[in-house]
Write an enzyme that holds these catalytic residues in place. Structure first.
Site, mmCIF file in Angstrom:
data_model
loop_
_atom_site.group_PDB
_atom_site.id
_atom_site.type_symbol
_atom_site.label_atom_id
_atom_site.label_comp_id
_atom_site.label_asym_id
_atom_site.label_seq_id
_atom_site.Cartn_x
_atom_site.Cartn_y
_atom_site.Cartn_z
ATOM 1 N N CYS A 234 14.746 0.020 14.434
ATOM 2 C CA CYS A 234 14.150 1.308 14.812
ATOM 3 C C CYS A 234 15.268 2.353 14.877
ATOM 4 O O CYS A 234 16.301 2.114 15.485
ATOM 5 C CB CYS A 234 13.475 1.155 16.181
ATOM 6 N N GLN B 206 -9.833 9.643 7.816
ATOM 7 C CA GLN B 206 -9.648 8.246 8.219
ATOM 8 C C GLN B 206 -8.624 7.580 7.301
ATOM 9 O O GLN B 206 -8.246 6.436 7.513
ATOM 10 C CB GLN B 206 -10.979 7.495 8.105
ATOM 11 N N CYS C 123 7.636 2.021 16.591
ATOM 12 C CA CYS C 123 8.376 0.935 17.226
ATOM 13 C C CYS C 123 7.547 0.348 18.367
ATOM 14 O O CYS C 123 7.092 1.078 19.254
ATOM 15 C CB CYS C 123 9.705 1.467 17.760
ATOM 16 N N ASN D 130 -20.966 12.113 -0.988
ATOM 17 C CA ASN D 130 -20.566 10.701 -1.112
ATOM 18 C C ASN D 130 -21.163 10.135 -2.393
ATOM 19 O O ASN D 130 -22.140 10.663 -2.926
ATOM 20 C CB ASN D 130 -21.075 9.912 0.104
ATOM 21 N N ARG E 184 0.847 -1.207 0.000
ATOM 22 C CA ARG E 184 0.000 0.000 0.000
ATOM 23 C C ARG E 184 0.884 1.260 0.000
ATOM 24 O O ARG E 184 0.610 2.228 -0.669
ATOM 25 C CB ARG E 184 -0.915 0.051 1.235
ATOM 26 N N ILE F 228 -5.172 6.643 5.361
ATOM 27 C CA ILE F 228 -3.766 6.534 5.741
ATOM 28 C C ILE F 228 -2.857 6.964 4.589
ATOM 29 O O ILE F 228 -1.643 6.968 4.734
ATOM 30 C CB ILE F 228 -3.439 5.096 6.240
ATOM 31 N N ASP F 229 -3.455 7.337 3.459
ATOM 32 C CA ASP F 229 -2.643 7.838 2.346
ATOM 33 C C ASP F 229 -2.218 9.282 2.623
ATOM 34 O O ASP F 229 -2.653 9.903 3.603
ATOM 35 C CB ASP F 229 -3.406 7.698 1.008
ATOM 36 N N GLY G 275 -16.931 10.776 1.281
ATOM 37 C CA GLY G 275 -16.347 9.493 0.876
ATOM 38 C C GLY G 275 -16.163 8.489 1.995
ATOM 39 O O GLY G 275 -15.188 7.749 1.998
ATOM 40 N N HIS H 115 -6.609 7.569 11.764
ATOM 41 C CA HIS H 115 -6.258 6.146 11.644
ATOM 42 C C HIS H 115 -4.778 5.954 11.284
ATOM 43 O O HIS H 115 -4.396 4.902 10.785
ATOM 44 C CB HIS H 115 -7.158 5.459 10.611
HETATM 45 N N1 APR Z 1 -16.542 9.534 -4.681
HETATM 46 C C1 APR Z 1 -17.196 9.643 -3.494
HETATM 47 N N2 APR Z 1 -17.444 8.594 -2.699
HETATM 48 C C2 APR Z 1 -17.024 7.385 -3.099
HETATM 49 C C3 APR Z 1 -16.341 7.184 -4.325
HETATM 50 C C4 APR Z 1 -16.102 8.335 -5.129
HETATM 51 N N3 APR Z 1 -15.472 8.270 -6.301
HETATM 52 N N4 APR Z 1 -16.060 5.866 -4.450
HETATM 53 C C5 APR Z 1 -16.552 5.268 -3.363
HETATM 54 N N5 APR Z 1 -17.143 6.177 -2.540
HETATM 55 C C6 APR Z 1 -17.809 5.959 -1.260
HETATM 56 C C7 APR Z 1 -18.475 4.605 -1.136
HETATM 57 O O1 APR Z 1 -19.787 4.679 -1.652
HETATM 58 C C8 APR Z 1 -18.451 4.385 0.373
HETATM 59 O O2 APR Z 1 -19.611 4.930 0.983
HETATM 60 O O3 APR Z 1 -16.807 5.990 -0.259
HETATM 61 C C9 APR Z 1 -17.215 5.177 0.830
HETATM 62 C C10 APR Z 1 -16.028 4.311 1.226
HETATM 63 O O4 APR Z 1 -16.357 3.548 2.341
HETATM 64 P P1 APR Z 1 -15.342 2.523 3.013
HETATM 65 O O5 APR Z 1 -14.677 1.698 1.970
HETATM 66 O O6 APR Z 1 -16.079 1.836 4.094
HETATM 67 O O7 APR Z 1 -14.185 3.469 3.615
HETATM 68 P P2 APR Z 1 -14.179 4.323 4.947
HETATM 69 O O8 APR Z 1 -15.531 4.805 5.298
HETATM 70 O O9 APR Z 1 -13.086 5.319 4.779
HETATM 71 O O10 APR Z 1 -13.711 3.237 6.009
HETATM 72 C C11 APR Z 1 -13.510 3.651 7.331
HETATM 73 O O11 APR Z 1 -12.676 1.485 7.942
HETATM 74 O O12 APR Z 1 -11.333 -0.349 7.415
HETATM 75 C C12 APR Z 1 -11.450 0.797 8.173
HETATM 76 O O13 APR Z 1 -9.682 2.044 9.086
HETATM 77 C C13 APR Z 1 -10.342 1.754 7.876
HETATM 78 O O14 APR Z 1 -10.366 4.164 7.712
HETATM 79 C C14 APR Z 1 -11.057 2.978 7.350
HETATM 80 C C15 APR Z 1 -12.407 2.873 7.984
#
Ligand code: APR
Length: 231
Positions: free
Chosen positions: A131, A86, A112, A196, A54, A88-89, A170, A104
């Site tokens: 480390c 949330q 470490c 979203n 990643r 990590i990028d 998102g 996150h």
């Molecule tokens: N534009 C806007 N929204 C989008 C797009 C896009 N191009 N593509 C996808 N989405 C939306 C999806 O519809 C979904 O509702 O982004 C959301 C992504 O949801 P998740 O994959 O659940 O990600 P996230 O909410 O960030 O997850 C939260 O879960 O696994 C843990 O720690 C991890 O930070 C993460 C946390």
């Protein structure tokens, strides 16, 4: 105070996979197999390799128009702005955001497990490098796994008590505490906005929503908001 919460969806159009894809997998893995302390204990090499991949993938992607729109918003609002992510990028920072709280953790950091120090990290961890602080070979990705406590909660709490506008971008609303921020913001009287691709689980907590790809709805909302403020 304007507080923006972002999740994986804002980086999707940059080419980074969201956590909960249509198949429920994160880059081919169940999140519990790579994102828990238990997974790290039982399969450290798999977990390190997963995060190494990643981290390396970040070099192949660029921030998109939604990240850049939030940097513009911060530039206009200064102190009265906090971006809680949330993710990590590092795409928010590369787009120019500075007031970013990575609740996150960050792929580009290693922590470490012996001395507790965290350090910027660009390379791999699977090869167990020492480390830089204590020389123990005990580095792990400085990310928050399921069952661990997110970073910055007290700073987020202070911001949410003063929030006038809360914008969620998102994120699917599956993971607490972030999934609870919108209802808190609404309870303190903030205007709550969801941007979203589709309605999230917490849709009822938002008084406004725009559903569509982040690269379209986020710049449009930011431009509208800034124009409203100037009017
Ligand atoms: N534009 C806007 N929204 C989008 C797009 C896009 N191009 N593509 C996808 N989405 C939306 C999806 O519809 C979904 O509702 O982004 C959301 C992504 O949801 P998740 O994959 O659940 O990600 P996230 O909410 O960030 O997850 C939260 O879960 O696994 C843990 O720690 C991890 O930070 C993460 C946390």
């Amino acid at each position: 105070m304007v507080v923006v919460l972002t999740g994986a969806g804002i980086s999707a159009e940059s080419g980074l996979a969201t956590f909960r894809g249509p198949d429920g997998l994160w880059e081919g893995h169940r999140p519990e197999d790579v994102a828990t302390p238990e997974a790290f204990l039982s399969a450290p090499e798999l977990v390190q390799r997963f995060y190494d991949d990643r981290r390396a993938a970040l070099a192949t992607v660029e921030p998109n128009a939604a990240h850049r729109a939030l940097a513009r918003l911060e530039h206009a609002l200064g102190d009265a702005f906090l971006l809680v992510t949330q993710n990590i990028d590092d795409l928010h920072e590369r787009a120019g955001s500075r007031r970013v709280l990575h609740m996150h953790g960050r792929l580009k950091a290693a922590r470490c497990t012996e001395c507790g120090e965290s350090t910027h990290w660009d390379g791999t961890l699977v090869d167990e490098p020492p480390c830089p602080f204590c020389s123990q070979r005990a580095l792990r990705p400085d990310v928050v796994w399921f069952g661990e406590i997110p970073y910055g909660l007290s700073e987020i709490d202070v911001a949410l008590r003063r929030v006038r506008v809360f914008v969620s971008i998102g994120t699917s609303g599956n993971v607490y505490p972030a999934a609870g921020f919108a209802s808190f913001a609404r309870a303190v009287g903030a205007r709550t906005v969801e941007l979203n691709l589709e309605p999230s689980l917490g849709i009822d907590d938002f008084v406004e929503h725009q559903h569509g790809p982040a690269t379209q709805v986020v710049p449009a909302w930011v431009d509208g908001f800034l124009a409203e403020r100037e009017a």
